[in-house]
Design a protein around this motif. Sequence first.
Motif, PDB file in Angstrom:
ATOM      1  N   GLU A  55      26.174  40.719  63.399  1.00  0.00           N
ATOM      2  CA  GLU A  55      27.474  40.860  63.770  1.00  0.00           C
ATOM      3  C   GLU A  55      28.357  39.841  63.040  1.00  0.00           C
ATOM      4  O   GLU A  55      29.616  40.284  62.646  1.00  0.00           O
ATOM      5  CB  GLU A  55      27.846  40.928  65.162  1.00  0.00           C
ATOM      6  N   VAL A  56      27.982  38.691  62.878  1.00  0.00           N
ATOM      7  CA  VAL A  56      28.958  37.710  62.079  1.00  0.00           C
ATOM      8  C   VAL A  56      29.172  37.855  60.759  1.00  0.00           C
ATOM      9  O   VAL A  56      30.277  37.874  60.065  1.00  0.00           O
ATOM     10  CB  VAL A  56      28.151  36.342  62.246  1.00  0.00           C
ATOM     11  N   ARG A  57      28.033  38.475  60.065  1.00  0.00           N
ATOM     12  CA  ARG A  57      28.171  38.853  58.778  1.00  0.00           C
ATOM     13  C   ARG A  57      29.045  40.123  58.511  1.00  0.00           C
ATOM     14  O   ARG A  57      29.898  40.412  57.656  1.00  0.00           O
ATOM     15  CB  ARG A  57      26.581  39.669  58.276  1.00  0.00           C
ATOM     16  N   ARG A  58      29.050  41.114  59.753  1.00  0.00           N
ATOM     17  CA  ARG A  58      29.958  42.323  59.633  1.00  0.00           C
ATOM     18  C   ARG A  58      31.405  41.864  59.725  1.00  0.00           C
ATOM     19  O   ARG A  58      32.383  42.312  59.095  1.00  0.00           O
ATOM     20  CB  ARG A  58      29.883  43.054  60.852  1.00  0.00           C
ATOM     21  N   ILE A  59      31.531  40.624  60.723  1.00  0.00           N
ATOM     22  CA  ILE A  59      32.961  40.252  60.994  1.00  0.00           C
ATOM     23  C   ILE A  59      33.551  39.719  59.602  1.00  0.00           C
ATOM     24  O   ILE A  59      34.495  39.823  59.347  1.00  0.00           O
ATOM     25  CB  ILE A  59      32.972  39.415  62.228  1.00  0.00           C
ATOM     26  N   VAL A  60      32.759  38.803  59.110  1.00  0.00           N
ATOM     27  CA  VAL A  60      33.318  38.172  57.999  1.00  0.00           C
ATOM     28  C   VAL A  60      33.455  38.878  56.803  1.00  0.00           C
ATOM     29  O   VAL A  60      34.563  38.681  56.023  1.00  0.00           O
ATOM     30  CB  VAL A  60      32.170  36.759  57.668  1.00  0.00           C
ATOM     31  N   HIS A  61      32.684  39.947  56.665  1.00  0.00           N
ATOM     32  CA  HIS A  61      32.693  40.999  55.602  1.00  0.00           C
ATOM     33  C   HIS A  61      34.041  41.643  55.930  1.00  0.00           C
ATOM     34  O   HIS A  61      34.962  41.945  54.770  1.00  0.00           O
ATOM     35  CB  HIS A  61      31.434  41.927  55.480  1.00  0.00           C
ATOM     36  N   THR A  62      34.548  42.179  56.957  1.00  0.00           N
ATOM     37  CA  THR A  62      35.453  43.051  57.200  1.00  0.00           C
ATOM     38  C   THR A  62      36.958  41.943  56.858  1.00  0.00           C
ATOM     39  O   THR A  62      37.860  42.332  56.399  1.00  0.00           O
ATOM     40  CB  THR A  62      35.589  43.308  58.948  1.00  0.00           C
ATOM     41  N   PHE A  63      36.752  40.535  57.443  1.00  0.00           N
ATOM     42  CA  PHE A  63      37.703  39.734  57.141  1.00  0.00           C
ATOM     43  C   PHE A  63      37.715  39.498  55.713  1.00  0.00           C
ATOM     44  O   PHE A  63      39.089  39.451  55.155  1.00  0.00           O
ATOM     45  CB  PHE A  63      37.521  38.402  57.641  1.00  0.00           C
ATOM     46  N   MET A  64      36.947  39.221  54.828  1.00  0.00           N
ATOM     47  CA  MET A  64      37.066  39.172  53.418  1.00  0.00           C
ATOM     48  C   MET A  64      37.694  40.299  52.736  1.00  0.00           C
ATOM     49  O   MET A  64      38.300  40.174  51.577  1.00  0.00           O
ATOM     50  CB  MET A  64      35.562  38.984  52.848  1.00  0.00           C
ATOM     51  N   MET A  65      37.354  41.516  53.006  1.00  0.00           N
ATOM     52  CA  MET A  65      37.948  42.868  52.530  1.00  0.00           C
ATOM     53  C   MET A  65      39.348  42.963  52.544  1.00  0.00           C
ATOM     54  O   MET A  65      39.984  43.324  51.692  1.00  0.00           O
ATOM     55  CB  MET A  65      37.186  44.238  53.343  1.00  0.00           C
ATOM     56  N   ILE A  66      39.723  42.400  53.784  1.00  0.00           N
ATOM     57  CA  ILE A  66      41.270  42.303  54.117  1.00  0.00           C
ATOM     58  C   ILE A  66      42.011  41.309  53.087  1.00  0.00           C
ATOM     59  O   ILE A  66      42.892  41.698  52.361  1.00  0.00           O
ATOM     60  CB  ILE A  66      41.462  42.021  55.468  1.00  0.00           C
ATOM     61  N   ILE A  67      41.337  40.045  52.908  1.00  0.00           N
ATOM     62  CA  ILE A  67      42.027  38.920  52.334  1.00  0.00           C
ATOM     63  C   ILE A  67      42.028  39.216  50.864  1.00  0.00           C
ATOM     64  O   ILE A  67      42.852  38.936  50.276  1.00  0.00           O
ATOM     65  CB  ILE A  67      41.146  37.825  52.390  1.00  0.00           C
ATOM     66  N   LEU A  68      41.005  39.850  50.274  1.00  0.00           N
ATOM     67  CA  LEU A  68      40.840  39.989  48.953  1.00  0.00           C
ATOM     68  C   LEU A  68      41.280  41.552  48.373  1.00  0.00           C
ATOM     69  O   LEU A  68      41.560  41.399  47.426  1.00  0.00           O
ATOM     70  CB  LEU A  68      39.177  39.808  48.496  1.00  0.00           C
ATOM     71  N   ASN A  69      41.276  42.454  49.401  1.00  0.00           N
ATOM     72  CA  ASN A  69      41.531  43.789  48.737  1.00  0.00           C
ATOM     73  C   ASN A  69      42.679  44.439  49.312  1.00  0.00           C
ATOM     74  O   ASN A  69      43.251  45.288  48.809  1.00  0.00           O
ATOM     75  CB  ASN A  69      40.228  44.761  48.999  1.00  0.00           C
ATOM     76  N   SER A  70      43.315  43.983  50.493  1.00  0.00           N
ATOM     77  CA  SER A  70      44.213  44.842  51.019  1.00  0.00           C
ATOM     78  C   SER A  70      45.572  44.549  50.384  1.00  0.00           C
ATOM     79  O   SER A  70      46.035  43.476  49.998  1.00  0.00           O
ATOM     80  CB  SER A  70      44.502  44.152  52.500  1.00  0.00           C
ATOM     81  N   ARG A  71      46.262  45.649  49.932  1.00  0.00           N
ATOM     82  CA  ARG A  71      47.410  45.708  49.221  1.00  0.00           C
ATOM     83  C   ARG A  71      48.637  45.044  49.936  1.00  0.00           C
ATOM     84  O   ARG A  71      49.272  44.037  49.254  1.00  0.00           O
ATOM     85  CB  ARG A  71      48.055  47.152  48.810  1.00  0.00           C
ATOM     86  N   ASN A  72      48.652  45.274  51.352  1.00  0.00           N
ATOM     87  CA  ASN A  72      49.833  44.712  52.218  1.00  0.00           C
ATOM     88  C   ASN A  72      49.385  43.354  52.485  1.00  0.00           C
ATOM     89  O   ASN A  72      50.514  42.420  52.937  1.00  0.00           O
ATOM     90  CB  ASN A  72      50.170  45.626  53.170  1.00  0.00           C
ATOM     91  N   TYR A  73      48.221  43.035  52.919  1.00  0.00           N
ATOM     92  CA  TYR A  73      47.789  41.946  53.609  1.00  0.00           C
ATOM     93  C   TYR A  73      46.987  40.918  52.829  1.00  0.00           C
ATOM     94  O   TYR A  73      46.740  39.844  53.342  1.00  0.00           O
ATOM     95  CB  TYR A  73      47.106  42.112  54.919  1.00  0.00           C
ATOM     96  N   GLY A  74      46.538  41.099  51.638  1.00  0.00           N
ATOM     97  CA  GLY A  74      45.459  40.364  50.989  1.00  0.00           C
ATOM     98  C   GLY A  74      46.354  39.253  49.850  1.00  0.00           C
ATOM     99  O   GLY A  74      47.290  39.498  49.829  1.00  0.00           O
ATOM    100  N   ILE A  75      45.505  38.906  49.171  1.00  0.00           N
ATOM    101  CA  ILE A  75      46.011  37.914  48.166  1.00  0.00           C
ATOM    102  C   ILE A  75      45.856  38.201  46.751  1.00  0.00           C
ATOM    103  O   ILE A  75      46.047  37.661  45.948  1.00  0.00           O
ATOM    104  CB  ILE A  75      45.180  36.308  48.146  1.00  0.00           C
ATOM    105  N   ASN A  76      45.586  39.476  46.656  1.00  0.00           N
ATOM    106  CA  ASN A  76      45.379  40.116  45.548  1.00  0.00           C
ATOM    107  C   ASN A  76      46.728  40.596  44.543  1.00  0.00           C
ATOM    108  O   ASN A  76      47.721  40.748  45.529  1.00  0.00           O
ATOM    109  CB  ASN A  76      44.556  41.458  45.550  1.00  0.00           C
TER     110      ASN A  76
END
Length: 627
Positions: free
Chosen positions: A316-337
């Motif tokens: 569950e922790v791995r799933r949670i952090v992966h979802t979080f990282m996907m947003i941070i690195l890949n979200s067009r509106n909310y990420g840092i990319n």
Amino acid sequence: MGIKRKIEENDIESEKKTKKDEVFPIETFVKNLKDPESSFLALSEFNEHVRQLSSQEKLGELIENILLSLKSNLDDVLPLITEEKRKTSENTTLYRFLTTLMEYFSTKNYSTLSELIMKRFLSITSSIHTIYFMLSSHSTASHLKVTLRFLLSMVQQNEYYARSIFSLIDFKRPCWKSLLKRRDIRDSEDVRYWVIKFFFSPLVYQHIDTIRNLIKEHDIFHEIFYGLVNDSRNTVEFILDEIRTNIIMVPGVTKTDKIHLFDDRNLKSLIRLYNWTGQQKQKDLVRTKKKKEKLEESLDLEDEEMEVEDNNDRDEVRRIVHTFMMIILNSRNYGINFFDTNFGTTTKNSNPIILKVITNLSNHFLTDEYASNLIVTCLTTCPDLLQPFFKLISHEYISIRSKNLSGTLEFLCEVIQQQKPLNSWLEIFQTTSDSIKLTDILINLTLPMEIMNKFDQVILKNSDSTIQLISMKFLSMILERVKEALNILTNVSLACEKISALEAYQQAILRYIPKPDHFCDSLNLLKTTDSTTSDLHHSVSQYINLLKLYSSSCFMSMSAMNINLDILLTNSILNLLSFFKEILLKNDMNDNLIENYFQCIRNILNYRESIDDAVWARHVRNRYFNK
């Protein structure tokens, strides 16, 4: 002159054995509260009684009755908040009592009563100094948690008081970093948890200035993120959810703000969560290190126990952090990319932080599905990072001595497959007036140059038939991308000089795409393949599909401009067709493969007319008469 107290709260905790839900003597409490000699005795008795209550309903009833006895004012409570210096236990007693009131006032929206306490606290200049005294290293975990919870109860009243409290707090003081290291694995809400909860508490109001002021507290965030790997699952989930909801997804928080928060150090700490093993396991490691002579044996035993006990939490922790990282690195509106319209063709790197993340994860793409998925998604979101990543993979994993070359090639196939179609950026291509720039962009998006430089020597000459098969799959995907690029250069209206761009791109193909004749030797591996295996059909299918691409119009039209290239392609195709004919006659192949076989022949015949008949005849005569 100090007021003599009849009893301290610590003594009360050890001596009083109040029965659960016993009727609280409100009249006695109010009487003692008004008497300076017994006021803290009254608070201690109240705090102890509250501990014994079985429900929030009982607590609400008790506070309402006390307010009724106090005539709905706090005139007898406010004088307790003074400039006077008190013992730690007395401050703890007062803070615990005030916290109970403030939390109840917040739920009932008794803003008038809560404001009385807030104004009194803020008017006392020594209040914050008393708080720091209570947060010092000599305080017990119980006293620290009471103090932090009291601060939290004031922040939760409203945004104004939240900002007022935080304006008094200096997070540069060393006490905060040490508090973030105060752990107790027996307590799910230990000191570290309450520090983090207090630090994040004003974020709920989503005020931009408050968010930016907190982001500037780099040392605090570094300590929070660094300690995540040893936190409980609930704490990890709480922290990431707070950041996601009240920072990342708040309108007005810019990419620049987020980059300040998610610097290299914090992102590395987040990556460590992919290897999270649980709070309990950390305790076991500390304990077993004390017995060095039994360390290895103890760890083995604990691993067996934890493998079953914490497996769900770990997943569950791995799933949670992966979802979080996907947003941070890949979200067009909310990420840092950032989207690079130059697609990595300039010296400026638009996404250096993301490149560092996938570089750190590159050691795990073969063993961790989350790491692999994150890298592939980042390269899809940021195609400007394709060539730097291919260079990394080529250097580290593409060699004769590579232990898992087939796995690496499969991963590269996934990277290519998940790339967006080139037509997604057609508007950019059409408005690019510099033909050299357009060519460079198309090369970056279609040709993994560093990989292809090693393709002949390392991959095609590998004796492993599995690697040969995967290499064909990989090359087929590359050729499909090349066909997309050629179609744009030949059939789409462009602002640049099309002929120059096309010629430059054709030269890149000749440089990086292996010639078909290079496959002739490697194809001999198929002849040794057991015809009864299921792999044979799949292998032949891959090779014929590859041949079909080589004999398609885009490549044959290229050869028409170059006699030597045409002869090379024709030779190679004829050799391949001869081989396929042999395979097809000996094995029961499906109609689709046979149709592809004949399609290749038709393609060659259609484009053979582009070569002078004399040249063609001389070439064919030399080829067959020399045999």
